[in-house]
Design a protein around this motif. Structure first.
Motif, PDB file in Angstrom:
ATOM      1  N   PRO A   1       0.994  -1.130  -0.108  1.00  0.00           N
ATOM      2  CA  PRO A   1      -0.455   0.193  -0.082  1.00  0.00           C
ATOM      3  C   PRO A   1       0.599   1.460  -0.028  1.00  0.00           C
ATOM      4  N   PHE A   2       2.016   1.194   0.323  1.00  0.00           N
ATOM      5  CA  PHE A   2       3.373   2.552   0.979  1.00  0.00           C
ATOM      6  C   PHE A   2       4.155   2.754  -0.358  1.00  0.00           C
ATOM      7  N   PHE A   3       4.330   1.536  -0.643  1.00  0.00           N
ATOM      8  CA  PHE A   3       5.613   1.046  -2.212  1.00  0.00           C
ATOM      9  C   PHE A   3       5.308   0.072  -2.719  1.00  0.00           C
ATOM     10  N   GLY A   4       5.605   0.683  -4.356  1.00  0.00           N
ATOM     11  CA  GLY A   4       5.336  -0.541  -5.144  1.00  0.00           C
ATOM     12  C   GLY A   4       7.021  -0.769  -5.301  1.00  0.00           C
ATOM     13  N   PRO A   5       6.539  -2.160  -6.457  1.00  0.00           N
ATOM     14  CA  PRO A   5       7.669  -3.347  -5.953  1.00  0.00           C
ATOM     15  C   PRO A   5       9.218  -2.778  -6.430  1.00  0.00           C
ATOM     16  N   PHE A   6       9.646  -1.421  -6.979  1.00  0.00           N
ATOM     17  CA  PHE A   6      11.191  -0.916  -7.037  1.00  0.00           C
ATOM     18  C   PHE A   6      11.444   0.092  -6.400  1.00  0.00           C
ATOM     19  N   ALA A   7      10.461   0.392  -5.623  1.00  0.00           N
ATOM     20  CA  ALA A   7      10.422   1.518  -4.288  1.00  0.00           C
ATOM     21  C   ALA A   7      11.526  -0.034  -3.053  1.00  0.00           C
ATOM     22  N   ILE A   8      10.647  -0.170  -3.283  1.00  0.00           N
ATOM     23  CA  ILE A   8      11.046  -1.450  -2.478  1.00  0.00           C
ATOM     24  C   ILE A   8      12.324  -2.750  -2.173  1.00  0.00           C
ATOM     25  N   ALA A   9      12.562  -2.829  -3.270  1.00  0.00           N
ATOM     26  CA  ALA A   9      14.273  -3.517  -4.010  1.00  0.00           C
ATOM     27  C   ALA A   9      14.517  -2.158  -4.347  1.00  0.00           C
ATOM     28  N   ASP A  10      14.567  -0.777  -4.021  1.00  0.00           N
ATOM     29  CA  ASP A  10      15.880   0.031  -3.688  1.00  0.00           C
ATOM     30  C   ASP A  10      15.929   0.265  -2.396  1.00  0.00           C
ATOM     31  N   ILE A  11      15.107   0.450  -1.468  1.00  0.00           N
ATOM     32  CA  ILE A  11      15.105   0.116  -0.441  1.00  0.00           C
ATOM     33  C   ILE A  11      16.029  -0.616   0.118  1.00  0.00           C
ATOM     34  N   ALA A  12      15.830  -2.152   0.047  1.00  0.00           N
ATOM     35  CA  ALA A  12      16.236  -3.665   0.093  1.00  0.00           C
ATOM     36  C   ALA A  12      18.091  -3.153   0.261  1.00  0.00           C
ATOM     37  N   GLY A  13      17.903  -2.540  -1.462  1.00  0.00           N
ATOM     38  CA  GLY A  13      19.174  -2.953  -1.878  1.00  0.00           C
ATOM     39  C   GLY A  13      19.111  -4.254  -3.458  1.00  0.00           C
ATOM     40  N   LEU A  14      19.860  -3.116  -4.274  1.00  0.00           N
ATOM     41  CA  LEU A  14      19.812  -3.904  -5.514  1.00  0.00           C
ATOM     42  C   LEU A  14      20.803  -4.945  -5.328  1.00  0.00           C
ATOM     43  N   ASP A  15      21.694  -4.604  -5.004  1.00  0.00           N
ATOM     44  CA  ASP A  15      22.645  -5.643  -4.852  1.00  0.00           C
ATOM     45  C   ASP A  15      22.149  -7.199  -3.987  1.00  0.00           C
ATOM     46  N   VAL A  16      21.963  -6.858  -3.116  1.00  0.00           N
ATOM     47  CA  VAL A  16      21.008  -8.155  -2.666  1.00  0.00           C
ATOM     48  C   VAL A  16      20.166  -8.712  -3.393  1.00  0.00           C
ATOM     49  N   TYR A  17      19.372  -7.256  -3.985  1.00  0.00           N
ATOM     50  CA  TYR A  17      18.204  -8.489  -4.765  1.00  0.00           C
ATOM     51  C   TYR A  17      19.135  -9.597  -6.258  1.00  0.00           C
ATOM     52  N   ASP A  18      19.975  -9.029  -6.022  1.00  0.00           N
ATOM     53  CA  ASP A  18      20.223  -9.753  -7.319  1.00  0.00           C
ATOM     54  C   ASP A  18      21.346 -11.147  -6.577  1.00  0.00           C
ATOM     55  N   PHE A  19      22.313 -11.234  -5.403  1.00  0.00           N
ATOM     56  CA  PHE A  19      22.563 -12.430  -4.850  1.00  0.00           C
ATOM     57  C   PHE A  19      21.238 -13.058  -4.975  1.00  0.00           C
ATOM     58  N   CYS A  20      20.167 -12.688  -4.688  1.00  0.00           N
ATOM     59  CA  CYS A  20      18.828 -13.920  -4.223  1.00  0.00           C
ATOM     60  C   CYS A  20      18.469 -14.177  -5.546  1.00  0.00           C
ATOM     61  N   TYR A  21      18.742 -13.072  -6.502  1.00  0.00           N
ATOM     62  CA  TYR A  21      18.779 -14.118  -7.675  1.00  0.00           C
ATOM     63  C   TYR A  21      19.448 -14.642  -8.318  1.00  0.00           C
ATOM     64  N   ARG A  22      20.556 -15.101  -7.926  1.00  0.00           N
ATOM     65  CA  ARG A  22      21.690 -15.944  -8.038  1.00  0.00           C
ATOM     66  C   ARG A  22      21.292 -17.012  -7.400  1.00  0.00           C
ATOM     67  N   SER A  23      21.100 -16.933  -6.400  1.00  0.00           N
ATOM     68  CA  SER A  23      20.652 -18.245  -5.341  1.00  0.00           C
ATOM     69  C   SER A  23      18.925 -18.832  -6.265  1.00  0.00           C
ATOM     70  N   LEU A  24      17.949 -18.265  -5.943  1.00  0.00           N
ATOM     71  CA  LEU A  24      17.181 -18.128  -7.215  1.00  0.00           C
ATOM     72  C   LEU A  24      17.346 -19.132  -8.544  1.00  0.00           C
ATOM     73  N   HIS A  25      18.069 -18.382  -9.162  1.00  0.00           N
ATOM     74  CA  HIS A  25      18.444 -19.406 -10.766  1.00  0.00           C
ATOM     75  C   HIS A  25      19.360 -20.276 -10.470  1.00  0.00           C
ATOM     76  N   ASP A  26      19.758 -21.039  -9.012  1.00  0.00           N
ATOM     77  CA  ASP A  26      20.505 -22.129  -9.180  1.00  0.00           C
ATOM     78  C   ASP A  26      20.039 -22.942  -9.023  1.00  0.00           C
ATOM     79  N   ALA A  27      18.434 -22.492  -8.590  1.00  0.00           N
ATOM     80  CA  ALA A  27      17.431 -23.553  -8.204  1.00  0.00           C
ATOM     81  C   ALA A  27      16.540 -24.274  -8.946  1.00  0.00           C
ATOM     82  N   TYR A  28      16.028 -22.742  -8.983  1.00  0.00           N
ATOM     83  CA  TYR A  28      15.016 -22.695 -10.399  1.00  0.00           C
ATOM     84  C   TYR A  28      15.466 -22.185 -11.495  1.00  0.00           C
ATOM     85  N   PRO A  29      16.228 -22.593 -12.906  1.00  0.00           N
ATOM     86  CA  PRO A  29      17.190 -21.270 -13.752  1.00  0.00           C
ATOM     87  C   PRO A  29      15.569 -21.343 -14.680  1.00  0.00           C
TER      88      PRO A  29
END
Length: 317
Positions: A227-255
């Protein structure tokens, strides 16, 4: 300026759109498959407005306003003959929409803007039925129309920019947020919504969680932020480098299902990591991080209080 509108299709969505327009001070004419159906639905809208007013979610005089400003017409042609804006809200059947839009196009004034409330059909495809295609665009309200603020505004390649501006201004007068986007099948809302549902269904299919558990996690974790932040604002707050790392983990499991999007990788590679670096998908500077965190915390606390006040939704699992 749009002061008089017609809504073609007076069911749940069309009726809600008519209420929105009427409560914003517009004259509204309803039409449907028959004069009797349009008249019956007008009476329903008045009753609904009275009920909403009694519950405190419409203005106290909403029923009187709806009765005064919404009328019904014997035909589509009569409804659209002298209005500034027409919203088509008939069922999601391409042939039916094409037939309805042809009738609207022939009978409406040449300067009337024509919108469609389609939720997934390409506006360019629907525009094939409108000779005056420059005045036609998608105007996609969400269910329930009186209470959801965002409206997708979807021009096709031939839409006149003035028509987009007129619709965005109309929506603003109605207290809505009109968001112009590009014409693609499913638009933005439903591509996001169905992508989420697809992954939710996979989790259930794979035995990872029950539907109840998926809903509970969605509501009480990332969904709580939306209700307060869209997906891009949420990603910016979390850190895009964190998102990139999580994508790597997810890609390894579900390529086949998860790969870091190019727009994310490009930003991480150039050091744009979100709020902590002063730029990510958005441009929130790092010095505003304390202000952003304070807003976030107060917003989440307020939402928690509201949910406690409302109690659990009447959904059975």
């Amino acid at each position: 300026m749009i002061s008089k509108a017609a809504v073609i299709g007076s069911g749940y969505m069309g009726g809600g759109i008519a209420q929105v327009l009427a409560l914003a001070g517009k004259e509204v004419v309803l039409a449907d498959a028959s004069a009797e159906l349009a008249a019956s639905n007008r009476e329903r809208l008045i009753r609904e407005a009275a009920d909403y007013a009694e519950r405190g979610i419409f203005p106290s005089d909403a029923a009187e306003t709806v009765a005064e400003r919404i009328s019904s017409a014997p035909s589509i042609e009569d409804a659209v003959a002298d209005v500034d804006f027409v919203e088509e809200a008939v069922p999601e059947i391409l042939e039916l929409k094409h037939d309805t839009l042809r009738r609207i196009d022939r009978a409406a004034r040449p300067d009337a803007v024509i919108g469609s409330n389609t939720s997934t059909i390409s506006i360019g495809t629907l525009a094939e039925a409108v000779d005056g295609g420059g005045r036609f665009l998608g105007v996609h309200f969400s269910n329930p129309a009186p209470f959801i603020p965002g409206v997708e505004v979807i021009p096709h390649s031939g839409t006149d920019p003035d028509a987009v501006e007129a619709v965005v201004a109309l929506l603003r007068e109605c207290g809505k947020v009109g968001v112009p986007i590009t014409d693609v099948t499913g638009f933005v809302l439903n591509r996001l919504q169905y992508a989420l549902f697809t992954e939710a269904a996979r989790l259930v299919d794979e035995g990872v969680a029950t539907p109840e558990a998926v809903d509970l996690i969605a509501r009480t974790t990332f969904g709580f932020r939306l209700p307060f932040f869209g997906p891009f604002a949420i990603a910016d707050i979390a850190g895009l480098d964190v998102y990139d790392f999580c994508y790597r983990s997810l890609h390894d499991a579900y390529p086949e299902r998860f790969t870091a999007p190019a727009v994310l990788r490009e930003r991480v590679d150039r050091g744009d990591k979100g709020v902590k670096s002063g730029r990510g998908f958005l441009a929130t500077p790092a010095e505003r991080a304390p202000e952003l965190a304070a807003y976030r915390d107060e917003a989440y606390a307020a939402l928690s209080a509201l949910l406690r006040q409302l109690g659990p939704a009447p959904v059975d699992y």
